[in-house]
Design a protein around this motif. Structure first.
Motif, PDB file in Angstrom:
ATOM      1  N   ALA A  84      14.005  11.830  -6.457  1.00  0.00           N
ATOM      2  CA  ALA A  84      15.216  11.175  -6.944  1.00  0.00           C
ATOM      3  C   ALA A  84      15.886  10.241  -5.930  1.00  0.00           C
ATOM      4  CB  ALA A  84      16.215  12.220  -7.438  1.00  0.00           C
ATOM      5  N   PRO A  85      16.064  10.627  -4.656  1.00  0.00           N
ATOM      6  CA  PRO A  85      16.797   9.745  -3.739  1.00  0.00           C
ATOM      7  C   PRO A  85      16.083   8.437  -3.432  1.00  0.00           C
ATOM      8  CG  PRO A  85      16.696  11.995  -2.909  1.00  0.00           C
ATOM      9  CD  PRO A  85      15.716  11.901  -4.026  1.00  0.00           C
ATOM     10  N   TYR A  86      14.758   8.362  -3.709  1.00  0.00           N
ATOM     11  CA  TYR A  86      13.993   7.212  -3.272  1.00  0.00           C
ATOM     12  C   TYR A  86      13.450   6.340  -4.395  1.00  0.00           C
ATOM     13  CZ  TYR A  86      14.075  10.264   0.779  1.00  0.00           C
ATOM     14  OH  TYR A  86      14.487  11.088   1.784  1.00  0.00           O
ATOM     15  N   LEU A  87      13.144   6.936  -5.529  1.00  0.00           N
ATOM     16  CA  LEU A  87      12.561   6.197  -6.634  1.00  0.00           C
ATOM     17  C   LEU A  87      13.342   6.488  -7.908  1.00  0.00           C
ATOM     18  CD1 LEU A  87       8.751   6.811  -5.991  1.00  0.00           C
ATOM     19  CD2 LEU A  87      10.011   4.715  -5.562  1.00  0.00           C
ATOM     20  N   PRO A  88      13.191   5.644  -8.946  1.00  0.00           N
ATOM     21  CA  PRO A  88      13.865   5.917 -10.220  1.00  0.00           C
ATOM     22  C   PRO A  88      13.473   7.281 -10.765  1.00  0.00           C
ATOM     23  CG  PRO A  88      12.945   3.709 -10.189  1.00  0.00           C
ATOM     24  CD  PRO A  88      12.419   4.404  -8.973  1.00  0.00           C
ATOM     25  N   GLU A  89      14.277   7.793 -11.670  1.00  0.00           N
ATOM     26  CA  GLU A  89      13.991   9.084 -12.286  1.00  0.00           C
ATOM     27  C   GLU A  89      12.640   9.026 -13.000  1.00  0.00           C
ATOM     28  OE1 GLU A  89      15.602  11.754 -11.944  1.00  0.00           O
ATOM     29  OE2 GLU A  89      17.387  10.988 -10.960  1.00  0.00           O
ATOM     30  N   ILE A  90      12.029  10.189 -13.162  1.00  0.00           N
ATOM     31  CA  ILE A  90      10.699  10.270 -13.770  1.00  0.00           C
ATOM     32  C   ILE A  90      10.677   9.613 -15.138  1.00  0.00           C
ATOM     33  CG2 ILE A  90       8.975  11.833 -14.714  1.00  0.00           C
ATOM     34  CD1 ILE A  90       8.886  11.713 -11.738  1.00  0.00           C
ATOM     35  N   VAL A 123       0.086   2.355 -12.669  1.00  0.00           N
ATOM     36  CA  VAL A 123       0.679   2.044 -11.364  1.00  0.00           C
ATOM     37  C   VAL A 123       1.141   0.596 -11.357  1.00  0.00           C
ATOM     38  CG1 VAL A 123       0.282   1.892  -8.880  1.00  0.00           C
ATOM     39  CG2 VAL A 123      -0.747   3.753 -10.174  1.00  0.00           C
ATOM     40  N   SER A 124       0.312  -0.295 -11.901  1.00  0.00           N
ATOM     41  CA  SER A 124       0.670  -1.710 -11.976  1.00  0.00           C
ATOM     42  C   SER A 124       1.932  -1.907 -12.803  1.00  0.00           C
ATOM     43  CB  SER A 124      -0.479  -2.523 -12.589  1.00  0.00           C
ATOM     44  OG  SER A 124      -1.622  -2.491 -11.762  1.00  0.00           O
ATOM     45  N   SER A 181       0.831  -1.207   0.000  1.00  0.00           N
ATOM     46  CA  SER A 181       0.000   0.000   0.000  1.00  0.00           C
ATOM     47  C   SER A 181       0.860   1.249   0.000  1.00  0.00           C
ATOM     48  CB  SER A 181      -0.930   0.006   1.215  1.00  0.00           C
ATOM     49  OG  SER A 181      -1.855  -1.061   1.155  1.00  0.00           O
ATOM     50  N   LEU A 182       1.922   1.230   0.785  1.00  0.00           N
ATOM     51  CA  LEU A 182       2.809   2.391   0.862  1.00  0.00           C
ATOM     52  C   LEU A 182       3.492   2.640  -0.480  1.00  0.00           C
ATOM     53  CD1 LEU A 182       4.445   1.813   4.367  1.00  0.00           C
ATOM     54  CD2 LEU A 182       2.831   3.617   3.751  1.00  0.00           C
ATOM     55  N   GLU A 183       3.947   1.575  -1.134  1.00  0.00           N
ATOM     56  CA  GLU A 183       4.618   1.724  -2.426  1.00  0.00           C
ATOM     57  C   GLU A 183       3.646   2.249  -3.475  1.00  0.00           C
ATOM     58  OE1 GLU A 183       6.263  -2.060  -3.323  1.00  0.00           O
ATOM     59  OE2 GLU A 183       7.773  -1.990  -1.736  1.00  0.00           O
ATOM     60  N   THR A 184       2.424   1.710  -3.477  1.00  0.00           N
ATOM     61  CA  THR A 184       1.422   2.165  -4.432  1.00  0.00           C
ATOM     62  C   THR A 184       1.055   3.618  -4.176  1.00  0.00           C
ATOM     63  OG1 THR A 184       0.506  -0.068  -4.635  1.00  0.00           O
ATOM     64  CG2 THR A 184      -0.921   1.763  -5.302  1.00  0.00           C
ATOM     65  N   LEU A 185       0.895   3.982  -2.912  1.00  0.00           N
ATOM     66  CA  LEU A 185       0.565   5.358  -2.544  1.00  0.00           C
ATOM     67  C   LEU A 185       1.674   6.310  -2.985  1.00  0.00           C
ATOM     68  CD1 LEU A 185      -1.338   7.308  -1.122  1.00  0.00           C
ATOM     69  CD2 LEU A 185      -0.207   6.739   1.040  1.00  0.00           C
ATOM     70  N   ALA A 186       2.931   5.886  -2.864  1.00  0.00           N
ATOM     71  CA  ALA A 186       4.057   6.730  -3.270  1.00  0.00           C
ATOM     72  C   ALA A 186       4.032   6.985  -4.773  1.00  0.00           C
ATOM     73  CB  ALA A 186       5.374   6.067  -2.877  1.00  0.00           C
ATOM     74  N   VAL A 223       3.149  -5.405 -10.447  1.00  0.00           N
ATOM     75  CA  VAL A 223       2.131  -6.303  -9.895  1.00  0.00           C
ATOM     76  C   VAL A 223       0.760  -5.648 -10.040  1.00  0.00           C
ATOM     77  CG1 VAL A 223       3.662  -7.372  -8.205  1.00  0.00           C
ATOM     78  CG2 VAL A 223       2.396  -5.317  -7.585  1.00  0.00           C
ATOM     79  N   ASN A 224      -0.291  -6.462  -9.930  1.00  0.00           N
ATOM     80  CA  ASN A 224      -1.649  -5.929  -9.975  1.00  0.00           C
ATOM     81  C   ASN A 224      -1.930  -5.155  -8.691  1.00  0.00           C
ATOM     82  OD1 ASN A 224      -4.679  -6.066  -9.379  1.00  0.00           O
ATOM     83  ND2 ASN A 224      -4.616  -6.796 -11.486  1.00  0.00           N
ATOM     84  N   VAL A 225      -2.477  -3.952  -8.818  1.00  0.00           N
ATOM     85  CA  VAL A 225      -2.697  -3.101  -7.652  1.00  0.00           C
ATOM     86  C   VAL A 225      -4.173  -2.792  -7.412  1.00  0.00           C
ATOM     87  CG1 VAL A 225      -0.429  -2.028  -7.881  1.00  0.00           C
ATOM     88  CG2 VAL A 225      -2.401  -0.974  -9.011  1.00  0.00           C
ATOM     89  N   ASP A 226      -5.072  -3.525  -8.055  1.00  0.00           N
ATOM     90  CA  ASP A 226      -6.500  -3.228  -7.936  1.00  0.00           C
ATOM     91  C   ASP A 226      -6.961  -3.235  -6.477  1.00  0.00           C
ATOM     92  OD1 ASP A 226      -6.508  -3.064 -10.631  1.00  0.00           O
ATOM     93  OD2 ASP A 226      -7.643  -4.892 -11.008  1.00  0.00           O
ATOM     94  N   GLY A 227      -6.606  -4.301  -5.745  1.00  0.00           N
ATOM     95  CA  GLY A 227      -7.012  -4.400  -4.354  1.00  0.00           C
ATOM     96  C   GLY A 227      -6.412  -3.314  -3.490  1.00  0.00           C
ATOM     97  N   VAL A 228      -5.146  -2.996  -3.744  1.00  0.00           N
ATOM     98  CA  VAL A 228      -4.465  -1.962  -2.958  1.00  0.00           C
ATOM     99  C   VAL A 228      -5.094  -0.599  -3.215  1.00  0.00           C
ATOM    100  CG1 VAL A 228      -2.264  -0.798  -2.561  1.00  0.00           C
ATOM    101  CG2 VAL A 228      -2.305  -3.257  -2.976  1.00  0.00           C
ATOM    102  N   VAL A 229      -5.422  -0.319  -4.474  1.00  0.00           N
ATOM    103  CA  VAL A 229      -6.048   0.963  -4.809  1.00  0.00           C
ATOM    104  C   VAL A 229      -7.390   1.091  -4.103  1.00  0.00           C
ATOM    105  CG1 VAL A 229      -7.140   2.274  -6.675  1.00  0.00           C
ATOM    106  CG2 VAL A 229      -4.853   1.306  -6.997  1.00  0.00           C
TER     107      VAL A 229
END
Length: 232
Positions: free
Chosen positions: A214-220, A157-158, A139-144, A163-169
């Motif tokens: 940038a410090p936490y996730l890949p570049e846009i 997002v998936s 959930s945290l990763e999807t929210l980010a 991965v499939n994120v339907d349930g998390v969304v």
């Protein structure tokens, strides 16, 4: 001296052209064969199903994640659009007459099954049970991803997360952290973004206060590339 040898000239091989032509004639067109098999496997008449056309429409509506258009249903079921519309409106009337807990609604140019508003207290209580539990890592990763890439569809997002994120969304929507912001111009997929409650929970004044990505996730551009690959 190189060990590689030049490929023999076709003209130097007696009968080469004739052999190729013979093989080509002996092997049926692969694409045509595949299409014929696929068409044979999915051929049907909706009137042959126990529930007829309406049952077939219900079956499709049970598996879609986004509102489906009348045209898409008509194409899949090989029915006139007017007939599909009549069946949808008929189903909606049936559900209302039977006081079912769900209904059909036409939204964003398509149709989708929703819980009936009369049962909102029951649904709300069910969804709020365990509401205080901490968000999972998924959930945290999807929210980010949604926070930094909004507005964004579930499919994108998936693609980013792999991965499939339907349930998390759905969980994030139910907790009031994200909401629907509209639909894509092409395809009509629902777009999601964060809510004012999300900012409140993080103690942020606006999305501009989010930490640098940038410090936490890949570049846009890398995220976009991943998402595009996932859609391909």
């Amino acid at each position: 001296m190189s060990d590689e040898q030049p490929a023999p000239d076709a003209e130097a091989v007696p009968g080469a052209d004739a052999a190729v032509e013979a093989v080509a004639e002996a092997v049926p067109d692969a694409d045509a064969a595949v299409e014929a098999v696929a068409e044979e496997q999915i051929a049907f008449d909706v009137n042959d199903f126990p529930g007829g056309a309406r049952g077939a429409i219900e079956a499709v509506l049970m598996v879609v994640d986004e509102p489906v258009t009348e045209m898409a249903l008509a194409s899949a079921l090989e029915l006139p659009v007017d007939d599909v519309r009549a069946h949808l409106e008929g189903l909606e009337a049936e559900y209302a007459a039977q006081q079912r807990g769900f209904t059909l609604r036409s939204v964003a140019g398509g149709w989708r099954v929703y819980s009936r508003s009369d049962y909102a207290p029951v649904v709300e209580k069910f969804l709020l049970d365990g509401q205080q539990a901490k968000l999972t890592q998924a959930s945290l990763e999807t929210l980010a991803v949604i926070a930094y890439r909004q507005p964004i569809s579930r499919s994108r997002v998936s693609a980013v997360r792999g991965v499939n994120v339907d349930g998390v969304v759905r969980t994030l929507v139910n907790r009031g952290l994200i909401e629907e912001l509209g639909t894509e111009t092409e395809g009509g997929a629902v777009l999601y973004g964060t809510t004012a409650y999300f900012l409140q929970r993080l103690g942020l004044g606006s999305l501009d206060d989010l930490p640098a990505l940038a410090p936490y996730l890949p570049e846009i551009d890398v995220l976009d590339e991943i998402a595009e690959q996932g859609r391909g």
